[in-house]
Design a protein around this motif. Sequence first.
Motif, PDB file in Angstrom:
ATOM      1  N   GLU A   1       0.811  -1.169  -0.124  1.00 49.30           N
ATOM      2  CA  GLU A   1       0.016   0.046   0.152  1.00 49.30           C
ATOM      3  C   GLU A   1       0.844   1.312  -0.101  1.00 49.30           C
ATOM      4  OE1 GLU A   1      -3.082   2.342   3.080  1.00 49.30           O
ATOM      5  OE2 GLU A   1      -2.111   0.453   3.548  1.00 49.30           O
ATOM      6  N   PRO A   2       0.537   2.299  -1.022  1.00 44.20           N
ATOM      7  CA  PRO A   2       1.317   3.453  -0.859  1.00 44.20           C
ATOM      8  C   PRO A   2       0.805   4.171   0.362  1.00 44.20           C
ATOM      9  CG  PRO A   2       0.216   3.220  -2.990  1.00 44.20           C
ATOM     10  CD  PRO A   2      -0.198   2.280  -2.030  1.00 44.20           C
ATOM     11  N   VAL A   3       1.859   4.698   1.268  1.00 47.29           N
ATOM     12  CA  VAL A   3       1.701   5.266   2.494  1.00 47.29           C
ATOM     13  C   VAL A   3       2.092   6.600   2.972  1.00 47.29           C
ATOM     14  CG1 VAL A   3       0.982   3.151   3.630  1.00 47.29           C
ATOM     15  CG2 VAL A   3       3.173   3.837   3.807  1.00 47.29           C
ATOM     16  N   GLY A   4       3.079   6.948   1.830  1.00 50.53           N
ATOM     17  CA  GLY A   4       3.589   8.312   2.060  1.00 50.53           C
ATOM     18  C   GLY A   4       4.424   8.544   0.878  1.00 50.53           C
ATOM     19  N   CYS A   5       5.043   9.782   0.632  1.00 50.41           N
ATOM     20  CA  CYS A   5       5.716  10.101  -0.613  1.00 50.41           C
ATOM     21  C   CYS A   5       6.539  11.361  -0.381  1.00 50.41           C
ATOM     22  CB  CYS A   5       4.958  10.545  -1.739  1.00 50.41           C
ATOM     23  SG  CYS A   5       3.622  11.932  -1.177  1.00 50.41           S
ATOM     24  N   ALA A   6       7.514  11.610  -1.300  1.00 58.32           N
ATOM     25  CA  ALA A   6       8.178  12.859  -1.293  1.00 58.32           C
ATOM     26  C   ALA A   6       8.559  13.382  -3.069  1.00 58.32           C
ATOM     27  CB  ALA A   6       9.647  12.701  -0.386  1.00 58.32           C
ATOM     28  N   PHE A   7       8.760  14.473  -2.854  1.00 52.33           N
ATOM     29  CA  PHE A   7       8.996  14.899  -4.269  1.00 52.33           C
ATOM     30  C   PHE A   7      10.226  15.689  -4.309  1.00 52.33           C
ATOM     31  CE2 PHE A   7       4.124  15.827  -4.474  1.00 52.33           C
ATOM     32  CZ  PHE A   7       3.724  14.365  -4.458  1.00 52.33           C
ATOM     33  N   VAL A   8      10.992  15.791  -5.486  1.00 47.91           N
ATOM     34  CA  VAL A   8      11.980  16.690  -5.680  1.00 47.91           C
ATOM     35  C   VAL A   8      11.791  17.295  -6.828  1.00 47.91           C
ATOM     36  CG1 VAL A   8      14.588  16.624  -6.005  1.00 47.91           C
ATOM     37  CG2 VAL A   8      13.311  14.556  -5.010  1.00 47.91           C
TER      38      VAL A   8
ATOM     39  N   GLY B   1       5.038  13.528   3.130  1.00 47.36           N
ATOM     40  CA  GLY B   1       4.112  13.263   4.194  1.00 47.36           C
ATOM     41  C   GLY B   1       3.929  11.530   4.259  1.00 47.36           C
ATOM     42  N   VAL B   2       3.408  11.288   5.270  1.00 47.45           N
ATOM     43  CA  VAL B   2       2.988   9.860   5.629  1.00 47.45           C
ATOM     44  C   VAL B   2       1.639   9.892   6.345  1.00 47.45           C
ATOM     45  CG1 VAL B   2       3.624   7.809   6.913  1.00 47.45           C
ATOM     46  CG2 VAL B   2       5.237   9.364   6.221  1.00 47.45           C
ATOM     47  N   VAL B   3       0.648   8.651   5.796  1.00 48.71           N
ATOM     48  CA  VAL B   3      -0.555   8.690   6.394  1.00 48.71           C
ATOM     49  C   VAL B   3      -0.477   8.622   7.878  1.00 48.71           C
ATOM     50  CG1 VAL B   3      -1.499   7.373   4.314  1.00 48.71           C
ATOM     51  CG2 VAL B   3      -0.520   6.235   6.349  1.00 48.71           C
ATOM     52  N   GLU B   4      -1.581   9.172   8.482  1.00 47.77           N
ATOM     53  CA  GLU B   4      -1.662   9.685   9.923  1.00 47.77           C
ATOM     54  C   GLU B   4      -1.242   8.527  10.891  1.00 47.77           C
ATOM     55  OE1 GLU B   4      -4.101  12.058  13.169  1.00 47.77           O
ATOM     56  OE2 GLU B   4      -5.149  11.785  11.104  1.00 47.77           O
ATOM     57  N   ARG B   5      -1.867   7.172  10.406  1.00 48.53           N
ATOM     58  CA  ARG B   5      -1.997   6.077  11.358  1.00 48.53           C
ATOM     59  C   ARG B   5      -0.535   5.461  11.538  1.00 48.53           C
ATOM     60  NH1 ARG B   5      -3.467   3.914   6.356  1.00 48.53           N
ATOM     61  NH2 ARG B   5      -2.643   1.719   5.836  1.00 48.53           N
ATOM     62  N   LEU B   6       0.539   5.885  10.539  1.00 44.79           N
ATOM     63  CA  LEU B   6       1.706   5.298  10.510  1.00 44.79           C
ATOM     64  C   LEU B   6       2.832   6.414  10.756  1.00 44.79           C
ATOM     65  CD1 LEU B   6       1.534   3.025   7.336  1.00 44.79           C
ATOM     66  CD2 LEU B   6       1.207   2.361   9.871  1.00 44.79           C
TER      67      LEU B   6
ATOM     68  N   GLY C   1       5.373   8.645  13.073  1.00 45.91           N
ATOM     69  CA  GLY C   1       6.070   8.463  14.229  1.00 45.91           C
ATOM     70  C   GLY C   1       6.982   7.049  14.254  1.00 45.91           C
ATOM     71  N   ARG C   2       7.064   6.280  12.766  1.00 50.27           N
ATOM     72  CA  ARG C   2       7.718   5.080  12.786  1.00 50.27           C
ATOM     73  C   ARG C   2       8.955   5.240  12.203  1.00 50.27           C
ATOM     74  NH1 ARG C   2       2.837   0.670  12.274  1.00 50.27           N
ATOM     75  NH2 ARG C   2       1.342   1.688  13.762  1.00 50.27           N
ATOM     76  N   GLY C   3       9.134   6.558  11.497  1.00 55.40           N
ATOM     77  CA  GLY C   3      10.604   6.632  10.938  1.00 55.40           C
ATOM     78  C   GLY C   3      10.502   6.642   9.546  1.00 55.40           C
ATOM     79  N   ILE C   4       9.184   6.399   8.875  1.00 53.67           N
ATOM     80  CA  ILE C   4       9.008   6.556   7.479  1.00 53.67           C
ATOM     81  C   ILE C   4       9.133   7.976   6.906  1.00 53.67           C
ATOM     82  CG2 ILE C   4       7.260   5.968   5.586  1.00 53.67           C
ATOM     83  CD1 ILE C   4       5.877   4.070   7.494  1.00 53.67           C
ATOM     84  N   GLY C   5       8.717   8.935   7.457  1.00 56.31           N
ATOM     85  CA  GLY C   5       8.845  10.294   7.081  1.00 56.31           C
ATOM     86  C   GLY C   5      10.515  10.653   6.962  1.00 56.31           C
ATOM     87  N   ASN C   6      11.429  10.200   7.944  1.00 58.66           N
ATOM     88  CA  ASN C   6      12.525  10.383   7.954  1.00 58.66           C
ATOM     89  C   ASN C   6      13.288   9.500   6.587  1.00 58.66           C
ATOM     90  OD1 ASN C   6      15.613   9.853   8.362  1.00 58.66           O
ATOM     91  ND2 ASN C   6      15.105  10.473  10.507  1.00 58.66           N
ATOM     92  N   ALA C   7      12.994   8.483   6.497  1.00 55.28           N
ATOM     93  CA  ALA C   7      13.475   7.379   5.165  1.00 55.28           C
ATOM     94  C   ALA C   7      12.925   8.448   4.008  1.00 55.28           C
ATOM     95  CB  ALA C   7      12.685   6.220   5.379  1.00 55.28           C
ATOM     96  N   LEU C   8      11.684   8.801   3.614  1.00 54.87           N
ATOM     97  CA  LEU C   8      11.424   9.536   2.702  1.00 54.87           C
ATOM     98  C   LEU C   8      12.243  10.588   2.373  1.00 54.87           C
ATOM     99  CD1 LEU C   8       7.592   8.979   2.904  1.00 54.87           C
ATOM    100  CD2 LEU C   8       8.887   8.231   0.862  1.00 54.87           C
ATOM    101  N   THR C   9      12.283  11.401   3.564  1.00 46.10           N
ATOM    102  CA  THR C   9      13.062  12.636   3.429  1.00 46.10           C
ATOM    103  C   THR C   9      14.334  12.507   2.962  1.00 46.10           C
ATOM    104  OG1 THR C   9      11.599  13.843   4.847  1.00 46.10           O
ATOM    105  CG2 THR C   9      13.671  14.931   4.348  1.00 46.10           C
ATOM    106  N   THR C  10      15.142  11.397   3.597  1.00 46.99           N
ATOM    107  CA  THR C  10      16.665  11.139   3.159  1.00 46.99           C
ATOM    108  C   THR C  10      16.693  10.729   1.928  1.00 46.99           C
ATOM    109  OG1 THR C  10      16.830  10.504   5.528  1.00 46.99           O
ATOM    110  CG2 THR C  10      18.355   9.583   3.960  1.00 46.99           C
TER     111      THR C  10
END
Length: 255
Positions: free
Chosen positions: A175-182, A195-200, A202-211
Amino acid sequence: MTALTSQQAEWRARAWTAYPPILTLSGAGRDADVVFRSPTVCGADMVVPHAWGIRICAGDSTPDPADAAAAIAWCRHRDAGHGWFVSGPAARADDWPGLEVGDGSGVFATDATVAAAFPLVVPDGVTLEHAPSLGDVRAAYGGWMDDHPLADLLVTADDLAHPDRAFVVAHVDGEPVGCAFVWWGEGTAYLSGIGVVERLRGRGIGNALTTAAAQVGATRPGTDVVWMFATPEGAALYDRMGFVLVDREVLLRPR
Protein backbone atom coordinates in the motif's frame (compact mmCIF):
# COMPACT_ATOMS: atom_id res chain seq x y z
CA MET A 1 16.94 33.11 14.13
CA THR A 2 20.61 33.10 15.04
CA ALA A 3 23.12 34.77 12.73
CA LEU A 4 23.92 32.71 9.64
CA THR A 5 27.40 31.61 8.67
CA SER A 6 28.61 32.68 5.24
CA GLN A 7 27.83 29.20 3.91
CA GLN A 8 24.33 29.24 5.36
CA ALA A 9 23.73 32.69 3.91
CA GLU A 10 24.73 31.29 0.54
CA TRP A 11 22.24 28.42 0.93
CA ARG A 12 19.55 30.95 1.74
CA ALA A 13 20.35 33.04 -1.32
CA ARG A 14 20.45 29.99 -3.58
CA ALA A 15 17.06 28.76 -2.33
CA TRP A 16 15.36 32.09 -3.02
CA THR A 17 17.03 32.38 -6.42
CA ALA A 18 15.77 28.92 -7.35
CA TYR A 19 12.20 29.17 -6.11
CA PRO A 20 10.67 31.53 -8.72
CA PRO A 21 11.73 29.41 -11.72
CA ILE A 22 10.87 26.20 -9.85
CA LEU A 23 7.35 27.53 -9.42
CA THR A 24 6.91 27.50 -13.19
CA LEU A 25 7.49 23.72 -13.21
CA SER A 26 4.00 23.52 -11.70
CA GLY A 27 2.66 24.34 -15.14
CA ALA A 28 4.31 21.39 -16.88
CA GLY A 29 1.80 19.72 -19.16
CA ARG A 30 -0.90 22.29 -18.42
CA ASP A 31 -2.13 25.25 -20.46
CA ALA A 32 0.45 28.01 -20.97
CA ASP A 33 -1.61 30.63 -19.17
CA VAL A 34 -1.25 28.87 -15.79
CA VAL A 35 2.36 30.09 -15.61
CA PHE A 36 3.42 33.71 -15.11
CA ARG A 37 6.91 34.78 -16.14
CA SER A 38 8.49 38.22 -16.12
CA PRO A 39 12.10 39.35 -15.66
CA THR A 40 11.72 39.70 -11.88
CA VAL A 41 8.61 37.69 -10.87
CA CYS A 42 7.45 34.13 -11.59
CA GLY A 43 4.25 32.39 -10.64
CA ALA A 44 1.97 29.43 -11.20
CA ASP A 45 -1.68 28.49 -10.91
CA MET A 46 -1.99 24.87 -9.83
CA VAL A 47 -5.68 25.01 -10.86
CA VAL A 48 -6.92 23.62 -7.56
CA PRO A 49 -9.65 24.91 -5.22
CA HIS A 50 -7.27 26.20 -2.56
CA ALA A 51 -5.84 29.63 -1.75
CA TRP A 52 -2.28 28.33 -2.07
CA GLY A 53 -3.00 27.11 -5.59
CA ILE A 54 -2.08 30.49 -7.12
CA ARG A 55 1.24 31.94 -6.00
CA ILE A 56 3.97 34.26 -7.21
CA CYS A 57 7.49 34.96 -6.02
CA ALA A 58 10.31 37.38 -6.77
CA GLY A 59 12.86 35.51 -4.67
CA ASP A 60 15.10 37.66 -2.53
CA SER A 61 15.22 40.56 -4.99
CA THR A 62 13.13 43.70 -5.17
CA PRO A 63 10.60 43.07 -7.94
CA ASP A 64 10.29 45.61 -10.71
CA PRO A 65 7.12 47.59 -9.87
CA ALA A 66 5.65 46.94 -13.30
CA ASP A 67 6.37 43.21 -13.00
CA ALA A 68 4.84 43.10 -9.52
CA ALA A 69 1.72 44.91 -10.70
CA ALA A 70 1.37 42.60 -13.69
CA ALA A 71 1.83 39.53 -11.49
CA ILE A 72 -0.82 40.68 -9.03
CA ALA A 73 -3.21 41.47 -11.90
CA TRP A 74 -2.57 37.98 -13.26
CA CYS A 75 -3.38 36.46 -9.85
CA ARG A 76 -6.61 38.43 -9.62
CA HIS A 77 -7.57 37.33 -13.13
CA ARG A 78 -6.82 33.67 -12.37
CA ASP A 79 -8.55 33.69 -8.98
CA ALA A 80 -11.82 31.76 -9.01
CA GLY A 81 -12.70 32.83 -5.49
CA HIS A 82 -10.21 30.65 -3.59
CA GLY A 83 -7.53 33.33 -3.15
CA TRP A 84 -3.83 33.63 -3.95
CA PHE A 85 -0.57 34.68 -2.30
CA VAL A 86 2.92 36.03 -2.75
CA SER A 87 5.68 33.85 -1.27
CA GLY A 88 8.86 35.56 -0.14
CA PRO A 89 11.32 36.32 2.64
CA ALA A 90 9.96 38.31 5.57
CA ALA A 91 12.58 40.97 4.82
CA ARG A 92 10.93 41.65 1.46
CA ALA A 93 7.33 42.03 2.65
CA ASP A 94 7.45 45.81 2.16
CA ASP A 95 8.13 45.28 -1.55
CA TRP A 96 4.46 44.32 -2.00
CA PRO A 97 2.37 47.28 -0.78
CA GLY A 98 -1.33 46.69 -0.31
CA LEU A 99 -0.94 43.06 0.78
CA GLU A 100 -1.14 41.69 4.31
CA VAL A 101 1.21 39.22 5.97
CA GLY A 102 -0.21 35.77 6.61
CA ASP A 103 1.30 32.50 7.71
CA GLY A 104 4.59 31.12 6.44
CA SER A 105 7.16 28.38 6.84
CA GLY A 106 10.78 27.93 7.72
CA VAL A 107 13.31 27.67 4.90
CA PHE A 108 15.68 24.77 5.60
CA ALA A 109 18.78 24.03 3.52
CA THR A 110 22.07 22.18 3.46
CA ASP A 111 24.99 21.46 1.18
CA ALA A 112 24.37 18.72 -1.37
CA THR A 113 27.42 16.77 -0.22
CA VAL A 114 25.95 16.68 3.29
CA ALA A 115 22.53 15.58 2.03
CA ALA A 116 24.04 12.86 -0.15
CA ALA A 117 25.64 11.36 2.96
CA PHE A 118 22.48 11.33 5.11
CA PRO A 119 22.15 7.79 6.55
CA LEU A 120 19.12 6.06 5.04
CA VAL A 121 17.31 3.90 7.58
CA VAL A 122 14.22 2.20 6.17
CA PRO A 123 11.90 0.80 8.88
CA ASP A 124 11.09 -2.89 8.84
CA GLY A 125 8.18 -3.69 6.55
CA VAL A 126 8.63 -0.52 4.50
CA THR A 127 9.86 -0.34 0.92
CA LEU A 128 10.79 2.78 -1.01
CA GLU A 129 9.95 3.07 -4.70
CA HIS A 130 12.06 5.51 -6.72
CA ALA A 131 10.15 5.04 -9.98
CA PRO A 132 6.55 4.94 -8.78
CA SER A 133 3.48 4.84 -10.98
CA LEU A 134 1.20 7.84 -11.29
CA GLY A 135 -1.47 5.94 -9.37
CA ASP A 136 0.87 5.22 -6.46
CA VAL A 137 2.05 8.83 -6.24
CA ARG A 138 -1.51 10.08 -6.20
CA ALA A 139 -2.58 7.44 -3.67
CA ALA A 140 0.31 8.25 -1.33
CA TYR A 141 -0.08 12.02 -1.64
CA GLY A 142 -3.84 11.93 -1.33
CA GLY A 143 -3.61 9.53 1.59
CA TRP A 144 -1.42 11.65 3.80
CA MET A 145 -3.30 14.83 2.87
CA ASP A 146 -6.61 13.03 3.38
CA ASP A 147 -7.68 14.47 0.03
CA HIS A 148 -7.44 12.10 -2.93
CA PRO A 149 -9.31 14.34 -5.43
CA LEU A 150 -6.83 17.14 -4.71
CA ALA A 151 -3.86 14.80 -5.27
CA ASP A 152 -5.35 13.76 -8.62
CA LEU A 153 -5.37 17.43 -9.66
CA LEU A 154 -1.89 18.24 -8.32
CA VAL A 155 0.07 15.34 -9.85
CA THR A 156 -0.12 14.57 -13.57
CA ALA A 157 1.58 12.10 -15.88
CA ASP A 158 3.63 15.02 -17.23
CA ASP A 159 4.98 15.66 -13.74
CA LEU A 160 6.33 12.11 -13.54
CA ALA A 161 7.88 12.43 -17.00
CA HIS A 162 9.41 15.87 -16.42
CA PRO A 163 13.24 15.73 -16.36
CA ASP A 164 13.40 18.20 -13.47
CA ARG A 165 11.07 16.24 -11.18
CA ALA A 166 11.45 13.02 -9.20
CA PHE A 167 9.23 11.12 -6.77
CA VAL A 168 9.73 8.61 -3.96
CA VAL A 169 6.84 6.57 -2.54
CA ALA A 170 6.84 4.46 0.62
CA HIS A 171 4.88 1.20 0.66
CA VAL A 172 3.72 -0.98 3.54
CA ASP A 173 2.32 -4.37 2.53
CA GLY A 174 2.01 -3.08 -1.02
CA GLU A 175 0.00 0.00 0.00
CA PRO A 176 1.34 3.50 -0.86
CA VAL A 177 1.51 5.23 2.53
CA GLY A 178 3.80 8.23 2.02
CA CYS A 179 5.71 10.24 -0.55
CA ALA A 180 8.34 12.89 -1.19
CA PHE A 181 8.92 15.02 -4.28
CA VAL A 182 12.09 16.55 -5.74
CA TRP A 183 12.19 19.63 -8.00
CA TRP A 184 15.49 20.71 -9.58
CA GLY A 185 16.29 24.28 -10.51
CA GLU A 186 19.21 26.72 -10.58
CA GLY A 187 21.64 24.12 -9.24
CA THR A 188 19.42 23.28 -6.27
CA ALA A 189 17.12 20.42 -5.30
CA TYR A 190 13.87 21.52 -3.68
CA LEU A 191 12.00 18.91 -1.60
CA SER A 192 8.22 19.06 -1.22
CA GLY A 193 5.11 16.94 -0.83
CA ILE A 194 6.63 15.01 2.07
CA GLY A 195 4.12 13.16 4.22
CA VAL A 196 2.95 9.85 5.66
CA VAL A 197 -0.60 8.65 6.34
CA GLU A 198 -1.59 9.59 9.88
CA ARG A 199 -1.86 6.08 11.31
CA LEU A 200 1.79 5.32 10.46
CA ARG A 201 3.44 8.53 11.59
CA GLY A 202 6.17 8.42 14.20
CA ARG A 203 7.68 5.18 12.87
CA GLY A 204 10.57 6.66 10.87
CA ILE A 205 8.88 6.53 7.46
CA GLY A 206 8.96 10.31 7.02
CA ASN A 207 12.66 10.35 7.89
CA ALA A 208 13.34 7.63 5.33
CA LEU A 209 11.36 9.43 2.62
CA THR A 210 13.06 12.76 3.30
CA THR A 211 16.50 11.13 3.31
CA ALA A 212 15.85 9.25 0.09
CA ALA A 213 14.53 12.38 -1.66
CA ALA A 214 17.48 14.44 -0.40
CA GLN A 215 19.91 11.84 -1.72
CA VAL A 216 18.16 11.74 -5.09
CA GLY A 217 18.26 15.53 -5.32
CA ALA A 218 21.84 15.88 -4.09
CA THR A 219 23.39 13.32 -6.42
CA ARG A 220 22.16 14.91 -9.63
CA PRO A 221 25.21 16.44 -11.38
CA GLY A 222 25.39 20.20 -10.99
CA THR A 223 23.35 20.30 -7.77
CA ASP A 224 25.05 21.78 -4.72
CA VAL A 225 22.18 22.87 -2.42
CA VAL A 226 19.21 20.88 -1.10
CA TRP A 227 16.38 22.83 0.55
CA MET A 228 12.72 22.89 1.52
CA PHE A 229 9.97 24.84 3.22
CA ALA A 230 8.96 23.28 6.53
CA THR A 231 6.09 23.74 8.95
CA PRO A 232 6.85 23.81 12.69
CA GLU A 233 5.69 20.18 12.86
CA GLY A 234 8.43 19.06 10.46
CA ALA A 235 11.14 21.44 11.61
CA ALA A 236 12.46 19.24 14.43
CA LEU A 237 12.94 16.28 12.08
CA TYR A 238 14.78 18.31 9.46
CA ASP A 239 17.00 19.91 12.09
CA ARG A 240 17.97 16.47 13.43
CA MET A 241 18.75 15.26 9.93
CA GLY A 242 21.24 18.06 9.25
CA PHE A 243 19.20 20.77 7.56
CA VAL A 244 19.64 24.33 8.83
CA LEU A 245 16.96 26.98 9.28
CA VAL A 246 18.21 29.76 7.00
CA ASP A 247 15.16 32.02 6.64
CA ARG A 248 11.46 32.50 7.29
CA GLU A 249 9.00 32.59 4.41
CA VAL A 250 5.95 34.80 4.65
CA LEU A 251 2.77 34.55 2.63
CA LEU A 252 1.38 37.90 1.53
CA ARG A 253 -2.31 37.96 0.64
CA PRO A 254 -4.74 40.55 -0.68
CA ARG A 255 -6.45 42.51 2.11
